[in-house]
Design a protein around this motif. Structure first.
Motif, PDB file in Angstrom:
ATOM      1  N   GLU A 474      49.504  40.007 -33.878  1.00  0.00           N
ATOM      2  CA  GLU A 474      48.973  41.224 -34.489  1.00  0.00           C
ATOM      3  C   GLU A 474      49.620  41.471 -35.846  1.00  0.00           C
ATOM      4  O   GLU A 474      48.946  41.900 -36.791  1.00  0.00           O
ATOM      5  CB  GLU A 474      49.197  42.413 -33.559  1.00  0.00           C
ATOM      6  N   MET A 497      41.585  39.630 -33.713  1.00  0.00           N
ATOM      7  CA  MET A 497      41.925  40.925 -33.134  1.00  0.00           C
ATOM      8  C   MET A 497      40.840  41.436 -32.199  1.00  0.00           C
ATOM      9  O   MET A 497      41.134  42.103 -31.194  1.00  0.00           O
ATOM     10  CB  MET A 497      42.201  41.942 -34.247  1.00  0.00           C
ATOM     11  N   SER A 498      39.579  41.142 -32.504  1.00  0.00           N
ATOM     12  CA  SER A 498      38.514  41.583 -31.604  1.00  0.00           C
ATOM     13  C   SER A 498      38.599  40.847 -30.273  1.00  0.00           C
ATOM     14  O   SER A 498      38.379  41.442 -29.204  1.00  0.00           O
ATOM     15  CB  SER A 498      37.143  41.375 -32.249  1.00  0.00           C
ATOM     16  N   HIS A 501      41.527  42.393 -28.455  1.00  0.00           N
ATOM     17  CA  HIS A 501      41.290  43.776 -28.037  1.00  0.00           C
ATOM     18  C   HIS A 501      40.241  43.871 -26.925  1.00  0.00           C
ATOM     19  O   HIS A 501      40.432  44.603 -25.949  1.00  0.00           O
ATOM     20  CB  HIS A 501      40.836  44.605 -29.245  1.00  0.00           C
ATOM     21  N   HIS A 502      39.138  43.148 -27.073  1.00  0.00           N
ATOM     22  CA  HIS A 502      38.033  43.288 -26.123  1.00  0.00           C
ATOM     23  C   HIS A 502      38.136  42.358 -24.909  1.00  0.00           C
ATOM     24  O   HIS A 502      37.518  42.632 -23.870  1.00  0.00           O
ATOM     25  CB  HIS A 502      36.701  43.028 -26.824  1.00  0.00           C
ATOM     26  N   PRO A 504      41.312  40.963 -23.421  1.00  0.00           N
ATOM     27  CA  PRO A 504      42.753  40.702 -23.247  1.00  0.00           C
ATOM     28  C   PRO A 504      43.063  39.807 -22.058  1.00  0.00           C
ATOM     29  O   PRO A 504      44.072  39.095 -22.059  1.00  0.00           O
ATOM     30  CB  PRO A 504      43.341  42.112 -23.044  1.00  0.00           C
TER      31      PRO A 504
END
Length: 518
Positions: A474, A497-498, A501-502, A504
């Motif tokens: 991150e 990051m998507s 985040h979506h 994990p």
């Protein structure tokens, strides 16, 4: 009696046998004594039906597909006898997938003979240029401004504002550069236009040149598009011979000429300043800004750099009026967007529609879900630098601001579909690896950050200190996003990051071998 048929010469159709199909029709015509006129048109964009053959009838064109060379003899016999055939799709204009579209930029693609100037003019070509010559440069720029047209290459910058800046910059020489370096995964709109309607590119660039006072243009095409290069070069020569390029455009007082330049395939040359470096004969490396290309661009002169779709849309705006174009779309995203649907999808192809359609409609209704028949798990929008959207975000309207609000981007309009077998941690690793391989090396955050990103992802995939390395990943993404000189390093964090985040759970999966992770 069959007299005229259309078989795409589009590279996508050729890749699945269109040339062989055309040869089979020629052979069938000879053996049956038929006088057959075969037109190698562009693709309509229904790629699951390619090669799609269209037969001209008194009621309009009738489509058949996908046609293989071995199907042709029986198909010709059925046509001659007026009998049905299993590959008959029906009247082309009534195909639901095509009928639901709003085709403005792609109105002629798949309809005309791409290299026929007469065809181009018969279907509305050069009406935009005629309007420009009638109203003059300033009014032309104002029409583009009022239309709300934004860059279709990804940045979404207002096209008319860029033109106005170049027009207001004093210089003895100005340039128009068309960025057709289409390198995003799942995108093919530029290629379809260059191969299927090349004169619209010439007209759009000519209008831009007259509007801003540029007399020279370059269209930069990636080397992976040999069919597009050949089509553009042939169309340019035809336009020049007929007075639409060179001195005194269409009998006016304006001069404009252009040529094709072929890139070597570097992804970073899709960035406008790296493209300019390549055009000038140097390695494609990003330039620092300012100065902006609008002030100091190609060879140090004021330069308009627009994506191919942006320039190809301008003739329609001038011919039909800014208000007519602005009526389509939503919010600050006006007009239509040629959306390219690819990946694990049942109905892959190009779908032009006004901004505002939801991502779920595009994937589930228009795309038809996955080709594998398994559930859709993720969709990447905007090329290899685009975010991965889960089904929970499928209500997002296809709109610049709506996607930005969900930490995504529209980019060049490419959608790549994945089913539930995809490993999103591996996809995140791929994004970092792609950036590391394609980085021009100019700035440290992109050059070094992406390399460290691959190393960090490998540790996560091996199960080494996952929590600690996720934090490091991150932090790397934050540095790349805000410290990189261009979008290559700046947008690589979006897919990473998507995914983190979506999805994990994929970053906590049992560690595979490093060879499997790659």
């Amino acid at each position: 009696m069959i007299t005229r048929i259309f078989i795409p010469g589009d590279a996508g159709a050729v890749a699945v046998g269109a040339d062989e199909v055309a040869g089979a029709f020629e052979a069938a015509a000879r053996t049956r004594g038929l006088a057959l006129d075969i037109v190698r048109n562009g693709s309509r964009g229904l790629y699951w039906l390619e090669p799609m053959v269209e037969v001209e009838t008194s009621e309009g064109r009738v489509a058949y597909g996908p046609v293989a060379a071995e199907d042709v003899p029986a198909l010709v016999d059925a046509m001659l006898a007026g009998e049905p055939h299993a590959l008959r799709v029906g009247p082309t204009e009534e195909i639901p997938w095509l009928k639901r579209q709003t085709r403005l930029t792609f109105a002629r693609c798949g309809v005309v003979d791409p290299l026929s100037l007469d065809d181009y003019r018969a279907y509305g070509g050069y009406r935009g240029l005629e309007q420009t010559l009638a109203i003059g440069p300033d009014a032309t720029i104002e029409e583009v401004v009022q239309s709300g047209l934004r860059g279709r290459g990804g940045a979404g910058f207002p096209t008319g504002v860029k033109w106005r800046t170049v027009a207001g910059t004093r210089a003895e020489q100005k340039y128009i550069v068309c960025n057709a370096d289409e390198g995003d995964s799942g995108t093919f709109a530029d290629r379809m236009l260059l191969e299927g309607d090349p004169f619209v590119m010439i007209e759009g660039m000519t209008i831009a040149g007259i509007a801003v006072g540029a007399t020279r243009g370059y269209i930069y095409i990636r080397s992976e598009y040999p069919h597009a290069v050949a089509a553009m070069e042939a169309a340019i020569e035809t336009a020049r011979q007929n007075g639409y390029l060179g001195r005194g455009i269409a009998g006016s007082a304006f001069d404009f000429d252009m040529e094709v330049r072929v890139g070597a395939g570097a992804y970073v040359c899709g960035e406008e300043t790296a493209l300019l470096e390549s055009l000038e004969g140097r390695r494609g490396v990003v330039r620092a800004k300012p100065p902006l290309p609008a002030h100091k661009g190609l060879f140090g002169q004021p330069t308009v750099i627009n994506n191919a779709i942006s320039l190809a849309t301008v003739p329609w705006i001038l011919a039909e009026g800014a208000a007519a174009y602005r009526d389509f779309g939503m919010g600050r995203s006006r007009g239509t967007m040629p959306i390219q649907i690819a990946g694990n999808v049942k109905h892959g192809g190009l779908y032009e529609v006004a901004f505002g359609v939801t991502l779920g409609e595009l994937v589930d209704e228009i795309g038809g879900g996955t080709a594998s028949g398994r559930p859709v798990r993720a969709v990447q929008v905007g090329g290899p630098l685009g975010a991965y959207f889960p089904r929970a975000l499928f209500d997002t309207p296809f709109d610049y601001e709506a996607f930005a609000g969900k930490d995504g981007l529209i980019g060049h309009g490419g959608i790549v579909v994945f089913d539930d077998t995809v490993d999103m941690a591996k996809q995140a690793r791929f994004a970092m690896e792609f950036c590391a391989l394609e980085s021009c090396g100019k700035c440290t955050p992109c050059r070094i950050g992406s390399t460290r990103g691959v190393e960090t992802m490998d540790k996560i995939l091996r199960g080494e200190e996952r929590d600690k390395n996720r934090v490091l990943l991150e932090d790397l993404c934050h540095t790349m996003k805000f410290g990189s000189l261009c979008a290559l390093g700046g947008f690589t964090p979006y897919p990473v990051m998507s995914a983190l985040h979506h999805f994990p759970e994929d970053f906590d999966a049992p560690a595979p071998s490093l060879e499997e992770a790659r």
